[in-house]
Design a protein around this motif. Structure first.
Motif, PDB file in Angstrom:
ATOM      1  N   LEU A 117       0.825  -1.196   0.000  1.00 53.23           N
ATOM      2  CA  LEU A 117       0.000   0.000   0.000  1.00 53.23           C
ATOM      3  C   LEU A 117       0.865   1.255   0.000  1.00 53.23           C
ATOM      4  O   LEU A 117       0.588   2.224  -0.696  1.00 53.23           O
ATOM      5  CB  LEU A 117      -0.928  -0.012   1.209  1.00 53.23           C
ATOM      6  CG  LEU A 117      -2.122   0.879   0.994  1.00 53.23           C
ATOM      7  CD1 LEU A 117      -2.986   0.341  -0.124  1.00 53.23           C
ATOM      8  CD2 LEU A 117      -2.931   0.967   2.249  1.00 53.23           C
TER       9      LEU A 117
ATOM     10  N   TYR B 109       2.083   1.782  -3.295  1.00 56.95           N
ATOM     11  CA  TYR B 109       1.053   2.377  -4.144  1.00 56.95           C
ATOM     12  C   TYR B 109       1.007   3.888  -3.948  1.00 56.95           C
ATOM     13  O   TYR B 109       0.861   4.636  -4.909  1.00 56.95           O
ATOM     14  CB  TYR B 109      -0.310   1.754  -3.837  1.00 56.95           C
ATOM     15  CG  TYR B 109      -1.415   2.251  -4.731  1.00 56.95           C
ATOM     16  CD1 TYR B 109      -1.605   1.694  -5.989  1.00 56.95           C
ATOM     17  CD2 TYR B 109      -2.265   3.271  -4.333  1.00 56.95           C
ATOM     18  CE1 TYR B 109      -2.595   2.157  -6.824  1.00 56.95           C
ATOM     19  CE2 TYR B 109      -3.255   3.742  -5.161  1.00 56.95           C
ATOM     20  CZ  TYR B 109      -3.425   3.179  -6.409  1.00 56.95           C
ATOM     21  OH  TYR B 109      -4.411   3.647  -7.231  1.00 56.95           O
TER      22      TYR B 109
ATOM     23  N   PHE C 275      -5.166   1.027 -11.771  1.00 52.76           N
ATOM     24  CA  PHE C 275      -6.477   0.416 -11.554  1.00 52.76           C
ATOM     25  C   PHE C 275      -6.305  -1.060 -11.226  1.00 52.76           C
ATOM     26  O   PHE C 275      -6.828  -1.567 -10.242  1.00 52.76           O
ATOM     27  CB  PHE C 275      -7.302   0.640 -12.829  1.00 52.76           C
ATOM     28  CG  PHE C 275      -8.434  -0.292 -13.052  1.00 52.76           C
ATOM     29  CD1 PHE C 275      -9.655  -0.066 -12.427  1.00 52.76           C
ATOM     30  CD2 PHE C 275      -8.323  -1.369 -13.915  1.00 52.76           C
ATOM     31  CE1 PHE C 275     -10.716  -0.916 -12.653  1.00 52.76           C
ATOM     32  CE2 PHE C 275      -9.379  -2.214 -14.145  1.00 52.76           C
ATOM     33  CZ  PHE C 275     -10.582  -1.994 -13.507  1.00 52.76           C
TER      34      PHE C 275
ATOM     35  N   LEU D 119      -4.389  -1.482  -7.886  1.00 51.40           N
ATOM     36  CA  LEU D 119      -5.237  -1.231  -6.717  1.00 51.40           C
ATOM     37  C   LEU D 119      -6.151  -2.426  -6.460  1.00 51.40           C
ATOM     38  O   LEU D 119      -6.256  -2.913  -5.324  1.00 51.40           O
ATOM     39  CB  LEU D 119      -6.063   0.026  -6.945  1.00 51.40           C
ATOM     40  CG  LEU D 119      -7.012   0.401  -5.824  1.00 51.40           C
ATOM     41  CD1 LEU D 119      -6.229   0.800  -4.598  1.00 51.40           C
ATOM     42  CD2 LEU D 119      -7.918   1.546  -6.244  1.00 51.40           C
ATOM     43  N   LEU D 120      -6.779  -2.917  -7.528  1.00 46.96           N
ATOM     44  CA  LEU D 120      -7.665  -4.070  -7.350  1.00 46.96           C
ATOM     45  C   LEU D 120      -6.877  -5.264  -6.852  1.00 46.96           C
ATOM     46  O   LEU D 120      -7.341  -6.019  -5.988  1.00 46.96           O
ATOM     47  CB  LEU D 120      -8.365  -4.408  -8.665  1.00 46.96           C
ATOM     48  CG  LEU D 120      -9.497  -3.473  -9.075  1.00 46.96           C
ATOM     49  CD1 LEU D 120     -10.112  -3.950 -10.362  1.00 46.96           C
ATOM     50  CD2 LEU D 120     -10.564  -3.408  -7.999  1.00 46.96           C
TER      51      LEU D 120
ATOM     52  N   LEU E 225      -6.118  -4.812  -3.195  1.00 42.64           N
ATOM     53  CA  LEU E 225      -7.315  -5.046  -2.386  1.00 42.64           C
ATOM     54  C   LEU E 225      -7.636  -6.528  -2.316  1.00 42.64           C
ATOM     55  O   LEU E 225      -7.971  -7.065  -1.261  1.00 42.64           O
ATOM     56  CB  LEU E 225      -8.503  -4.295  -2.984  1.00 42.64           C
ATOM     57  CG  LEU E 225      -8.457  -2.788  -2.858  1.00 42.64           C
ATOM     58  CD1 LEU E 225      -9.593  -2.165  -3.636  1.00 42.64           C
ATOM     59  CD2 LEU E 225      -8.540  -2.391  -1.404  1.00 42.64           C
TER      60      LEU E 225
ATOM     61  N   PHE F 202      -5.322  -8.267  -0.134  1.00 46.54           N
ATOM     62  CA  PHE F 202      -5.640  -7.952   1.257  1.00 46.54           C
ATOM     63  C   PHE F 202      -6.829  -8.785   1.731  1.00 46.54           C
ATOM     64  O   PHE F 202      -6.833  -9.322   2.837  1.00 46.54           O
ATOM     65  CB  PHE F 202      -5.946  -6.461   1.392  1.00 46.54           C
ATOM     66  CG  PHE F 202      -6.370  -6.065   2.774  1.00 46.54           C
ATOM     67  CD1 PHE F 202      -5.496  -6.192   3.837  1.00 46.54           C
ATOM     68  CD2 PHE F 202      -7.647  -5.601   3.010  1.00 46.54           C
ATOM     69  CE1 PHE F 202      -5.882  -5.843   5.113  1.00 46.54           C
ATOM     70  CE2 PHE F 202      -8.042  -5.255   4.281  1.00 46.54           C
ATOM     71  CZ  PHE F 202      -7.163  -5.378   5.331  1.00 46.54           C
ATOM     72  N   TRP F 203      -7.814  -8.914   0.850  1.00 39.83           N
ATOM     73  CA  TRP F 203      -8.961  -9.756   1.192  1.00 39.83           C
ATOM     74  C   TRP F 203      -8.524 -11.197   1.421  1.00 39.83           C
ATOM     75  O   TRP F 203      -8.941 -11.847   2.376  1.00 39.83           O
ATOM     76  CB  TRP F 203     -10.004  -9.689   0.065  1.00 39.83           C
ATOM     77  CG  TRP F 203     -10.912 -10.865   0.043  1.00 39.83           C
ATOM     78  CD1 TRP F 203     -11.960 -11.101   0.883  1.00 39.83           C
ATOM     79  CD2 TRP F 203     -10.850 -11.986  -0.847  1.00 39.83           C
ATOM     80  NE1 TRP F 203     -12.545 -12.293   0.570  1.00 39.83           N
ATOM     81  CE2 TRP F 203     -11.894 -12.855  -0.471  1.00 39.83           C
ATOM     82  CE3 TRP F 203     -10.010 -12.319  -1.905  1.00 39.83           C
ATOM     83  CZ2 TRP F 203     -12.116 -14.063  -1.149  1.00 39.83           C
ATOM     84  CZ3 TRP F 203     -10.244 -13.511  -2.574  1.00 39.83           C
ATOM     85  CH2 TRP F 203     -11.275 -14.362  -2.187  1.00 39.83           C
TER      86      TRP F 203
ATOM     87  N   THR G  23      -5.458 -12.388   2.107  1.00 36.27           N
ATOM     88  CA  THR G  23      -4.425 -12.696   3.090  1.00 36.27           C
ATOM     89  C   THR G  23      -4.476 -11.809   4.329  1.00 36.27           C
ATOM     90  O   THR G  23      -3.816 -12.104   5.316  1.00 36.27           O
ATOM     91  CB  THR G  23      -3.024 -12.521   2.463  1.00 36.27           C
ATOM     92  OG1 THR G  23      -2.848 -11.131   2.168  1.00 36.27           O
ATOM     93  CG2 THR G  23      -2.896 -13.293   1.190  1.00 36.27           C
ATOM     94  N   GLY G  24      -5.233 -10.710   4.261  1.00 35.00           N
ATOM     95  CA  GLY G  24      -5.293  -9.811   5.400  1.00 35.00           C
ATOM     96  C   GLY G  24      -4.005  -9.080   5.647  1.00 35.00           C
ATOM     97  O   GLY G  24      -3.728  -8.632   6.751  1.00 35.00           O
ATOM     98  N   SER G  25      -3.194  -8.953   4.611  1.00 34.07           N
ATOM     99  CA  SER G  25      -1.883  -8.351   4.825  1.00 34.07           C
ATOM    100  C   SER G  25      -1.508  -7.521   3.618  1.00 34.07           C
ATOM    101  O   SER G  25      -1.991  -7.739   2.502  1.00 34.07           O
ATOM    102  CB  SER G  25      -0.868  -9.453   5.053  1.00 34.07           C
ATOM    103  OG  SER G  25       0.421  -8.941   4.930  1.00 34.07           O
TER     104      SER G  25
END
Lengths: 554, 670
Positions: free
Chosen positions: B145, B148, B187, B190-191, B194, B197-198, B200-202
């Motif tokens: 992040l 990014y 784009f 970013l996806l 996200l 992150f969904w 692996t939560g990391s």
């Protein structure tokens, strides 16, 4: 109906307000509502030579003191760690009607109260060049200041309705008297749209207040305790959604906005974009999400879908617009889409993002509209075709425009990025929806990430880049930004960048309230056994929701 | 005892402070600050210089075997979600830090000469410092992040700098294109972030890799989804590192001032994509199919860039397509599972390509004295020629760069490119063939550039060519200020000094990465280095290396024959026989045309249609309602009878209706 008249006096203990919460100290909120209104009432009697040169200083003083009062309220009586109502004051007003002067602030309202007084003070500064009927102008602006703070601060639904309606009148007059060429049309459209839709607020308020028999009571805390039936909730929800959807606005209820924004002058513009739109988002959170949780659980997917429609539809229309003001107006609609998605998500991250997006857009939208006004003062045209190469003469203006546009297209380091990211991440990890739905929504919303720079940067290019438009230069005086303008934008940029660099500055002030709200909605979700749309909802709702959002630590 | 790495946060912060001071000054006291050129230059140079000193301290610490250092703080939190930010210093990052600060420092010195006549000198320096800060922030980012965040910031700086001369239409267009094409990549990025992150939560690199493999093994994330997420993330590097088909912005970005092309669009920012892929190595290593996609994209880009570079007449555009091609090589290496080789090429390429660009800037600067500030003329090689006698330092350094990029030992490009080709040969032989062919093309077009620019007769005063070029670009010749010099001269020391300094690593740095004793690999990945040295055999190395050198020499020979000795006429030989091929290359594979037709016009058309619908249909309904209300009001006024009983009846009816409605719907809860 007479039996209502003999209702026993309202006892706060019974509805769960601890007695200590009713503060004995300075009534900050009432002060912040009444002070600008009293100031406004003095304006007509203020000595002024007619050009507004004296009265504007007076108005600025009042607006600044109001801002300081709200800041003092925040510092003195507000504890960000508490999720419940704070700074509350109760005065029984018309007990027969169940009407009480109840004000207070929690995490949902406090940031917006601060935003309101802040933007209004800057709007007064932006209104410096107003010379046509200055007294009336500043009277209306100050009256609006109090009215808008009241919208966010009152804790009684009838009062809310009154404040909501009262604030329409100054806007109507400001539009109709100081607007552009089509101001009459725009103002009428605005008043019809919003007044018509606010009928639903009244209906819903009455229905909710009288619900269950007994004393009618419109206080939020009481309403939140009443167990409304699901059918009743759905009905109220739908009505309120229309009312607030007009304000936010939600496509297709948005068409008043380009007209109203297209005709308003810069300071009014700042207020419209900075605060008025946020009333819609605030009310959606306050009433729809907080008081009608079961209906919210059913309606949330609709909100999310409408949010995506807002983002893409308005971005496209903004791209095609050739009128600068209308372009920015449509971009506001597009940004409000993220608020809808955030409200529709059942995660505290997403809902926090929605809240932050409101604040962030309040600041960024106000700055962009201010710049539109400042540019119009010089070019005397809003048509992009008639501009071009303006950057040669107006370098500082060019720099300010660039920074604000970059903020609007969610450049990291500015508040817009954080809020959009929170909405994205909150929705992506939101177990209340099925994976497919989340992928589609996040994917489509991310298309907005591509569309936003397209329309903003091509706008910048058409205004500032390239060779000077000789026709424009020949009959206009393109002076660069004056210190007052740099100062206004600077004031707006400080919080924009501050939040962008360290978002907890803002999010910490409301996160506990948002968490409480989301928990309430999530519990309501669990209660709904039959999913409305199996395609959208993931099937093992209950099991996942209990631990949701269960995010492993990084 | 604190180590230098603990102060690594100062590296991006110092240039940022410098940029902020001058930036605020520009907004507040525009005229005064614009006059203070020297103090501003000294301030920003010392900021970047100090950052460079810390960077080298960090690099030497890492070379001495210091462990990676990471410092984090909670940046945002909501509910159970918390997002740390901070900085990390590890071997990979420290190499990049040293590289970026070195080149940024040299480019700042160079800009002092190059921008001397520009009235926006101070603004340029401010942007440069801002860019350096963002780029250095990107390098030390500990998670996706934060990458990014800086990724977008370097994109913004690129936008500002490409559009630096904002009165030029070309620059305005190019800046916008660069930003938007990069946003298309972002784009996906970013996806992907996200999605990861969904899953692996990391957000941090190792956490994502471990989390994803864990999630896949216990079945919460299907394999296709994991691969899709990896590819989404890869879209970001594709745009930033100008990989096919998102490379279209890079050649246009040459509209910016040449120091920018050297710093941003050759050495550092465009390499950020490669760097990110290297950072994500633990993730990508799990999916061979993703590696294949990366390798194929890299190979296509590599070939495409070189093929277009063959026919370019604009000196900077030729170099730009060469950059595209070289970035393709780096990506190819990443796809072949050889991030060390890719990073090594990144480093060597950064030095010699920065030098080549700065050299081209020196040429253009000199040409502007003759043909005026018109990029169509000043950058076109048809007007150059014979510059070696007048500009010896520029010519020699440019030649060194050409030799280095062509892959002639022992210069830098040979070692790094050969390592990539060797890895490709072992992994995907077909892609090796593409890379091999490209190596020949590279040698040819680079020497073509050199001969056209520096050898032969000077053609700058040829008015017929000038007017032809202007006509082709659709511009009218303005003879208003035709008092130009007759001949060119060597640039001043601020411009030649960086060239000379960069020539040293361009020659020598390759020796750090010899396959039998690679110091570079030893720093980034000691195990791999040991393995490489162990498995090294001359029998394997020589045939491949010999083949690469041979094809490079072939390319050089053709260039010499065609452009130095004029023995063969390629116009007759190739263009006349296969005109379609020439047109295909000259039109850049028609990609820009497709882009314009499909996306630019398509999006405009859709937008216009949506606006039409909005104005006619959505707003039309509203206005129609308004009209109807007016009409019905006209009708209803006849009901206003003035009889109170009648009104009461209507109100009563309404109340009854509501009571029925509410009774049917809700009813009080029990």
């Amino acid at each position: 109906m007479l039996e209502f008249a003999v209702s026993p006096p309202f006892d706060p203990q019974t509805v769960g307000i601890p007695a200590t919460a009713i503060a004995a100290g300075v009534p900050w909120l009432s002060l912040s509502i009444l002070f600008p209104i009293v100031g406004a009432l003095i304006v007509p009697f203020f000595p002024d030579q007619g050009e507004g040169k004296q009265v504007r200083w007076f108005a600025l003083g009042i607006a600044l003191i109001t801002f300081l009062i709200t800041v003092a309220a925040y510092l003195d009586g507000y504890d960000p760690g508490v999720s419940g109502l704070q700074l509350s004051e109760r005065v029984s007003w018309l007990p027969d009607l169940g009407l009480t002067w109840a004000v207070g602030a929690d995490g949902l309202s406090m940031p917006l109260i601060l935003l309101t007084s802040f933007i209004t003070a800057l709007a007064v500064l932006a209104a410096w060049p107003v010379t046509f009927k200055p007294k009336l102008f500043f009277f209306l602006i100050l009256a609006m200041d109090g009215g808008q703070i009241a919208v966010f601060a009152v804790q009684d639904m009838l009062l809310f309705f009154l404040a909501w309606e009262l604030e329409l009148i100054p806007v109507y007059l400001l539009l109709a008297i100081w607007g552009g060429k089509r101001r009459q049309y725009a103002a009428t459209k605005f008043i019809l749209y919003t007044a018509g839709s606010s009928l639903f607020i009244l209906l819903a308020a009455l229905a909710m207040g009288f619900f269950g028999g007994g004393t009618p009571n419109f206080e939020y805390s009481v309403l939140a305790q009443k167990g409304f039936g699901t059918g009743f909730q759905l009905l109220c929800y739908a009505g309120l959604l229309i009312a607030f959807g007009v304000k936010l606005p939600i496509v297709p209820l948005h068409t008043w906005l380009p007209d109203a924004h297209g005709e308003a002058t810069a300071p009014v513009h700042m207020l419209l974009a900075g605060i008025l739109l946020k009333m819609g988002g605030y009310a959606l959170l306050r009433f729809n999400a907080e008081m009608l949780p079961e209906a919210h659980a059913q309606f949330a997917p609709l909100l999310v879908v409408l949010g995506v429609v807002n983002i893409i539809y308005a971005a496209l229309t903004s791209f095609a617009q050739r009128n600068l003001k209308r372009k920015i107006a449509y971009s506001s609609i597009s940004h409000m889409g993220f608020v809808l998605i955030g409200i529709g998500s059942f995660s505290s991250l997403g809902t926090s993002g929605a809240m932050l997006q409101m604040i962030s857009h309040g600041l960024i939208g106000a700055s962009l509209f201010f710049l539109v006004g400042a540019t119009y003062d010089r070019t005397h045209t809003l048509q992009l075709d008639e501009m071009g190469g303006v950057g040669q003469k107006m370098r500082v203006m060019f720099a300010l425009w660039t920074v604000c546009s970059l903020a609007s297209l969610a450049l990291p380091g500015m508040s817009g990025f954080v809020s959009e990211l929170m909405v994205f991440a909150g929705f992506a990890t939101d177990e209340a929806y099925s994976l497919t739905f989340r992928i589609v929504i996040d994917g489509l919303a991310a298309v907005g990430v591509i569309l936003t720079p397209i329309y903003l940067l091509s706008m910048l290019r058409e205004i500032f880049f390239g060779k000077e438009n000789s026709e424009l230069v020949s009959h206009t005086n393109l002076v660069d930004a004056e210190p007052r303008e740099v100062y206004v934008i600077g004031c707006l940029l400080v919080p924009i960048i501050g939040i962008g660099l360290y978002p907890r500055l803002m999010t910490d002030s409301y996160s506990s309230s948002i968490e409480a709200l989301v928990n309430r909605d999530v519990v309501a979700m669990e209660r709904i056994t039959q999913p409305t749309a199996p395609l959208i909802r993931s099937s093992p709702i209950v099991s996942t929701l209990i631990q949701a959002p269960a995010i492993p630590q990084a | 005892m604190h180590s230098a790495a603990d102060y690594a946060w100062l590296i991006p912060v110092l240039p940022l402070i410098g940029a902020l001071i001058t930036g605020m000054g520009l907004i507040s006291f525009n005229r005064t600050i614009n006059r203070l050129r020297k103090p501003v230059a000294v301030l920003l140079l010392s900021c970047v210089g100090a950052a460079a000193v810390i960077s080298y301290a960090v690099l030497f610490e890492q070379l001495g075997g210091a462990p990676p250092v990471e410092h984090l703080f909670v940046w945002a939190s909501a509910g159970s979600f918390s997002l740390p930010m901070g900085f990390v210093v590890d071997p990979l990052g420290s190499v990049m830090l040293a590289l970026v600060t070195t080149i940024a420092f040299l480019v700042l010195i160079y800009s002092h000469g190059y921008m001397a006549h520009d009235k926006s000198y101070v603004r340029f320096f401010t942007y440069l410092a801002l860019f350096s800060s963002s780029m250095l922030g990107l390098v030390i980012s500990p998670n996706l992040l934060e990458i990014y965040v800086f990724w977008e910031l370097v994109g913004m700086c690129s936008y500002l700098l490409v559009g630096f001369w904002y009165d030029r239409d070309g620059a305005a267009h190019a800046a916008q294109k660069a930003f938007i094409v990069n946003r298309v990549g972002d784009f996906g990025l970013l996806l992907g972030i996200l999605g990861l992150f969904w899953a692996t939560g990391s957000f941090d690199f190792q956490g994502i890799a471990d989390g994803l493999s864990a999630a896949m093994s216990n079945g919460t994330v299907p394999g296709w989804a994991a691969i899709a997420l990896c590819l989404f993330v890869f879209m970001g590097p594709m745009a930033k590192s100008a990989q096919f088909p998102l490379h279209v912005w890079l050649p246009d970005a040459m509209e910016g001032p040449t120091p920018i092309s050297a710093l941003i669009h050759a050495a550092t920012m465009v390499a950020a994509g490669v760097f990110l892929v290297a950072r994500l190595e633990p993730l990508y290593a799990q999916f061979p199919s993703v590696g294949l996609v990366i390798a194929v994209v890299g190979a296509i880009t590599c070939f495409l860039g070189a093929s277009i570079a063959l026919t370019q007449m604009d000196l900077k555009k030729g170099l730009a397509y060469s950059t595209v091609s070289q970035l393709g090589y780096m990506m190819l290496a990443m796809g072949c599972g050889a991030p060390v080789a890719g990073m090594f090429h990144l480093v060597t390429h950064a030095f010699f390509k920065a030098m080549l660009f700065l050299g081209s800037g020196s040429v253009i600067h000199a040409m502007e004295d003759v043909v005026g500030h018109e990029p169509v003329l000043a950058q076109d090689m048809r007007l150059m020629g014979g510059l070696r006698q007048k500009m010896p330092i520029t010519a020699i350094t440019f030649l060194i760069g050409c030799v280095a990029i062509s892959g002639i030992p022992p210069l830098a490009g040979f070692w790094s490119k050969d390592e990539i080709l060797g890895q490709a040969f072992n992994t995907f032989p077909l892609l090796w063939a593409v890379g091999f062919l490209t190596a020949g093309m590279t040698a040819f077009y680079m020497f073509r550039l050199y001969f056209l620019t520096f050898e032969g007769e000077f053609r700058g005063n040829d008015k017929t060519i000038q007017s032809e070029l202007l006509a082709a670009a659709g511009k009218s010749a303005d003879d208003g200020h035709g008092h130009h010099a007759e001949s060119v001269h060597e640039s001043a020391w601020p411009m030649t000094l960086p060239l000379a300094v960069l020539a040293v690593p361009s020659v020598l740095i390759g020796l750090l990465g010899t396959p039998w004793n690679s110091r570079f690999a030893g720093l980034l990945n000691p195990e791999e280095a040991a393995e490489m040295a162990e498995h090294f055999s001359w029998g394997e190395f020589l045939p491949l290396a010999g083949a690469s050198v041979a094809i490079s020499l072939t390319g050089i020979t053709i260039a010499v024959l065609a452009y130095a000795l004029h023995r063969i006429d390629l116009g007759e030989l190739v263009v006349a026989r296969v005109p379609t091929l020439n047109a295909f290359l000259a039109n850049k594979w028609y990609l820009d045309a497709i882009n314009e037709k499909l996306f630019v016009r398509g999006s405009r058309k859709i937008a216009r249609e949506v606006l039409e619908v909005d104005a006619k249909v959505v707003d039309g309904v509203v206005n129609l309602t308004g009209l109807l209300t007016l009409g019905s009001g006209e009708g209803l006024k006849y009901f206003e009878t003035g009889r109170v009983q009648f009104y009461a009846l209507i109100v009563f009816g309404g109340v009854i209706a509501m009571v029925v409605l509410f009774g049917a719907l809700g009813g009080p809860m029990t």
